[in-house]
Design an enzyme around this catalytic site. Structure first.
Site, PDB file in Angstrom:
ATOM      1  N   GLY A 118       0.831  -1.202   0.000  1.00  0.00           N
ATOM      2  CA  GLY A 118       0.000   0.000   0.000  1.00  0.00           C
ATOM      3  C   GLY A 118       0.866   1.253   0.000  1.00  0.00           C
ATOM      4  O   GLY A 118       2.063   1.199  -0.322  1.00  0.00           O
ATOM      5  N   GLY A 120       2.255   3.141   2.334  1.00  0.00           N
ATOM      6  CA  GLY A 120       3.454   3.156   3.170  1.00  0.00           C
ATOM      7  C   GLY A 120       4.581   2.346   2.547  1.00  0.00           C
ATOM      8  O   GLY A 120       5.729   2.797   2.466  1.00  0.00           O
ATOM      9  N   THR A 141      -4.322  -3.089  -1.276  1.00  0.00           N
ATOM     10  CA  THR A 141      -4.957  -2.794   0.003  1.00  0.00           C
ATOM     11  C   THR A 141      -6.449  -3.079  -0.117  1.00  0.00           C
ATOM     12  O   THR A 141      -7.059  -2.778  -1.142  1.00  0.00           O
ATOM     13  CB  THR A 141      -4.786  -1.327   0.482  1.00  0.00           C
ATOM     14  OG1 THR A 141      -5.690  -1.093   1.569  1.00  0.00           O
ATOM     15  CG2 THR A 141      -5.069  -0.315  -0.595  1.00  0.00           C
ATOM     16  N   ILE A 142      -7.020  -3.642   0.932  1.00  0.00           N
ATOM     17  CA  ILE A 142      -8.468  -3.839   0.905  1.00  0.00           C
ATOM     18  C   ILE A 142      -9.184  -2.483   0.984  1.00  0.00           C
ATOM     19  O   ILE A 142     -10.350  -2.385   0.632  1.00  0.00           O
ATOM     20  CB  ILE A 142      -8.989  -4.744   2.054  1.00  0.00           C
ATOM     21  CG1 ILE A 142      -8.711  -4.128   3.428  1.00  0.00           C
ATOM     22  CG2 ILE A 142      -8.420  -6.143   1.954  1.00  0.00           C
ATOM     23  CD1 ILE A 142      -9.531  -4.756   4.543  1.00  0.00           C
ATOM     24  N   ASP A 143      -8.469  -1.445   1.444  1.00  0.00           N
ATOM     25  CA  ASP A 143      -9.124  -0.150   1.667  1.00  0.00           C
ATOM     26  C   ASP A 143      -9.460   0.583   0.370  1.00  0.00           C
ATOM     27  O   ASP A 143     -10.287   1.496   0.382  1.00  0.00           O
ATOM     28  CB  ASP A 143      -8.222   0.771   2.513  1.00  0.00           C
ATOM     29  CG  ASP A 143      -7.846   0.148   3.842  1.00  0.00           C
ATOM     30  OD1 ASP A 143      -8.581  -0.737   4.322  1.00  0.00           O
ATOM     31  OD2 ASP A 143      -6.804   0.534   4.401  1.00  0.00           O
ATOM     32  N   HIS A 286     -10.430  -8.387  11.084  1.00  0.00           N
ATOM     33  CA  HIS A 286      -9.498  -8.976  10.122  1.00  0.00           C
ATOM     34  C   HIS A 286     -10.089 -10.083   9.258  1.00  0.00           C
ATOM     35  O   HIS A 286      -9.419 -10.558   8.332  1.00  0.00           O
ATOM     36  CB  HIS A 286      -8.229  -9.439  10.837  1.00  0.00           C
ATOM     37  CG  HIS A 286      -7.414  -8.272  11.310  1.00  0.00           C
ATOM     38  ND1 HIS A 286      -7.755  -7.540  12.422  1.00  0.00           N
ATOM     39  CD2 HIS A 286      -6.313  -7.683  10.791  1.00  0.00           C
ATOM     40  CE1 HIS A 286      -6.892  -6.554  12.583  1.00  0.00           C
ATOM     41  NE2 HIS A 286      -6.003  -6.616  11.604  1.00  0.00           N
ATOM     42  N   GLN A 288     -12.062  -9.467   7.181  1.00  0.00           N
ATOM     43  CA  GLN A 288     -12.101  -8.789   5.869  1.00  0.00           C
ATOM     44  C   GLN A 288     -10.795  -8.921   5.102  1.00  0.00           C
ATOM     45  O   GLN A 288     -10.735  -8.704   3.902  1.00  0.00           O
ATOM     46  CB  GLN A 288     -12.392  -7.292   6.068  1.00  0.00           C
ATOM     47  CG  GLN A 288     -13.730  -7.026   6.681  1.00  0.00           C
ATOM     48  CD  GLN A 288     -13.804  -5.644   7.327  1.00  0.00           C
ATOM     49  OE1 GLN A 288     -14.198  -4.681   6.692  1.00  0.00           O
ATOM     50  NE2 GLN A 288     -13.431  -5.548   8.594  1.00  0.00           N
ATOM     51  N   ARG A 289      -9.723  -9.221   5.809  1.00  0.00           N
ATOM     52  CA  ARG A 289      -8.427  -9.310   5.133  1.00  0.00           C
ATOM     53  C   ARG A 289      -8.091 -10.734   4.716  1.00  0.00           C
ATOM     54  O   ARG A 289      -7.093 -10.969   4.026  1.00  0.00           O
ATOM     55  CB  ARG A 289      -7.337  -8.782   6.067  1.00  0.00           C
ATOM     56  CG  ARG A 289      -7.364  -7.290   6.285  1.00  0.00           C
ATOM     57  CD  ARG A 289      -6.062  -6.668   5.850  1.00  0.00           C
ATOM     58  NE  ARG A 289      -4.953  -7.192   6.600  1.00  0.00           N
ATOM     59  CZ  ARG A 289      -4.379  -6.583   7.639  1.00  0.00           C
ATOM     60  NH1 ARG A 289      -4.834  -5.411   8.048  1.00  0.00           N
ATOM     61  NH2 ARG A 289      -3.374  -7.111   8.256  1.00  0.00           N
TER      62      ARG A 289
HETATM   63  O1  F6P Z   1      -4.931  -0.940   5.523  1.00  0.00           O
HETATM   64  C1  F6P Z   1      -5.541  -2.162   5.664  1.00  0.00           C
HETATM   65  C2  F6P Z   1      -6.105  -2.319   7.033  1.00  0.00           C
HETATM   66  O2  F6P Z   1      -6.740  -3.558   7.091  1.00  0.00           O
HETATM   67  C3  F6P Z   1      -7.040  -1.202   7.478  1.00  0.00           C
HETATM   68  O3  F6P Z   1      -8.309  -1.313   6.910  1.00  0.00           O
HETATM   69  C4  F6P Z   1      -6.998  -1.352   8.969  1.00  0.00           C
HETATM   70  O4  F6P Z   1      -7.249  -0.150   9.618  1.00  0.00           O
HETATM   71  C5  F6P Z   1      -5.579  -1.779   9.225  1.00  0.00           C
HETATM   72  O5  F6P Z   1      -5.098  -2.327   8.013  1.00  0.00           O
HETATM   73  C6  F6P Z   1      -5.429  -2.797  10.329  1.00  0.00           C
HETATM   74  O6  F6P Z   1      -4.087  -3.060  10.521  1.00  0.00           O
HETATM   75  P1  F6P Z   1      -3.506  -4.158  11.519  1.00  0.00           P
HETATM   76  O7  F6P Z   1      -3.423  -5.443  10.761  1.00  0.00           O
HETATM   77  O8  F6P Z   1      -2.193  -3.624  11.898  1.00  0.00           O
HETATM   78  O9  F6P Z   1      -4.462  -4.256  12.661  1.00  0.00           O
END
Ligand code: F6P
Length: 362
Positions: A118, A120, A141-143, A286, A288-289
């Site tokens: 993403g 960063g 990124t999922i965002d 998570h 969602q990820r």
């Molecule tokens: O940027 C992707 C994301 O899943 C955001 O939607 C969320 O705020 C963040 O990462 C969560 O990050 P971590 O895995 O560090 O909790």
């Protein structure tokens, strides 16, 4: 064609569905189209700080990873190698590990590195490019908040997950005449909340781009009640922007629950208190990820992976692949950093939602 013989692939930042599909596509294209060697750099760029952790990717080692969530290379969203925290003589100091990274890239024989990540991660890639590493970027990124690309892979899969959750919450909300609050991710952008909310038929959608007033949300819910619609689905983005009435409590809630749940629980409590209705809060977090990428994400990831290899073959470094309309194009990595893509409150998607009666609380 350049004389590149060995390329590295790294995945950085939070994981998302489709990373393995990019790794697979880039590796296959590099091997099958150009006969190159491919090195998988582990855990972000850690595999260039400790090169013994990196390993060769072969047709065999990437076999079967297309439908798998996560990343076979591992990832990290900590430890920027340009400002790496290390403990020396019992004290924490910040070091720039670029020289080590450049030296290890040379030792591994890397002619170029594909950096998947993403904003960063791309910013780190850009810095390494400026210091001499031949980098090409792949956005993820999922965002879906990178302005340089119309869509990032992972977003579609996250939408499927959220929409499925909203569908499931509908029936239980209706049966119990409850308010169901669903908190979704998205950091400071409301793409997941807006689009999953639309896809799931949510009645209220709260996103960071539109400041809301909780009283207006309550009035909307009570009017629904009055019309005999005794349940309400409220989708809340994790990065919401409450009006002055809730702002202080939100900041306090975020300090107490920095990981997840601050926005959803705050809204749930406020709605329960003002409407006197039964409220339940679901924080999708998570989930969602994770999971297998959707067909759309698999195809986009495959296109990005192959195009990244083509950029290397053409010697176009400091570039990132991006979806523009229907085409995959190359943009400067610099374009991907810093400029966040956020929902336009006056845009078509919000207008459509308002037209069908969705409440944004403003
Ligand atoms: O940027 C992707 C994301 O899943 C955001 O939607 C969320 O705020 C963040 O990462 C969560 O990050 P971590 O895995 O560090 O909790």
């Amino acid at each position: 064609m350049t004389d590149t013989k060995t390329i590295g692939i790294s995945t950085g930042g939070g994981d998302c569905p489709g990373l393995n599909a990019v790794i697979r596509a880039a590796t296959r294209a590099a091997i099958l189209q150009y006969g190159w060697r491919v090195i998988g750099i582990t855990d972000g760029l850690d595999g260039l700080i400790w090169p013994e952790r990196s390993r060769e990717l072969t047709m065999d080692s990437i076999s079967g990873i297309l439908p798998r969530g996560g990343t076979i290379l591992g990832t990290t969203n900590r430890g920027n190698p340009l400002r790496y925290k290390v403990t020396e003589n019992g004290c924490e100091v910040v070091r720039d590990l670029t020289p080590q990274i450049m030296e290890n890239a040379r030792k591994l024989g890397l002619d170029a590195v594909i950096i998947i990540g993403g904003d960063g991660t791309q910013a780190i890639g850009l810095e390494l490019f400026r210091r001499g590493l031949k980098v090409v970027g792949v956005p993820k990124t999922i965002d879906n908040d990178l302005s340089a690309t119309d869509v990032t892979f992972g977003f579609d899969t996250a939408l499927h997950t959220c929409t499925d959750a909203i569908d499931k919450l509908f029936s239980t909300a209706e049966s119990h005449h409850r308010i169901m609050v669903v908190e979704v991710m998205g950091r400071d952008a409301g793409w997941i909340a807006l689009q999953a909310g639309l896809a799931g038929g949510a009645h209220v959608i709260l996103i960071p781009e539109i400041q809301f007033n909780i009283r207006k949300v309550c009035d909307f819910i009570l009017q629904r009640d009055h019309r005999g619609r005794k349940f309400t689905i409220v989708v809340v983005a994790e990065g919401i922007r409450p009006g002055s009435d809730l702002r202080a409590s939100y900041e306090q809630e975020k300090r107490m629950y920095p990981r997840a749940g601050a926005a959803g629980n705050l809204i749930g409590d406020a709605l329960g208190m003002h409407t006197k209705k039964d409220v339940r809060v679901t924080v999708l977090g998570h989930v969602q990820r994770g999971g297998s990428p959707s067909p759309f994400d698999r195809i986009l990831s495959t296109r990005f992976g192959v195009e990244a290899v083509e950029l290397i073959a053409r010697g176009e470094f400091g570039k990132m692949v991006a979806l523009r309309g229907r085409r995959v194009e190359a943009v400067d990595i610099a374009e991907a950093c810093g400029a966040m893509k956020r929902v336009n409150p006056g845009g078509e998607m919000v207008r459509i939602a308002r037209a069908i009666g969705v409440c944004f609380g403003d």
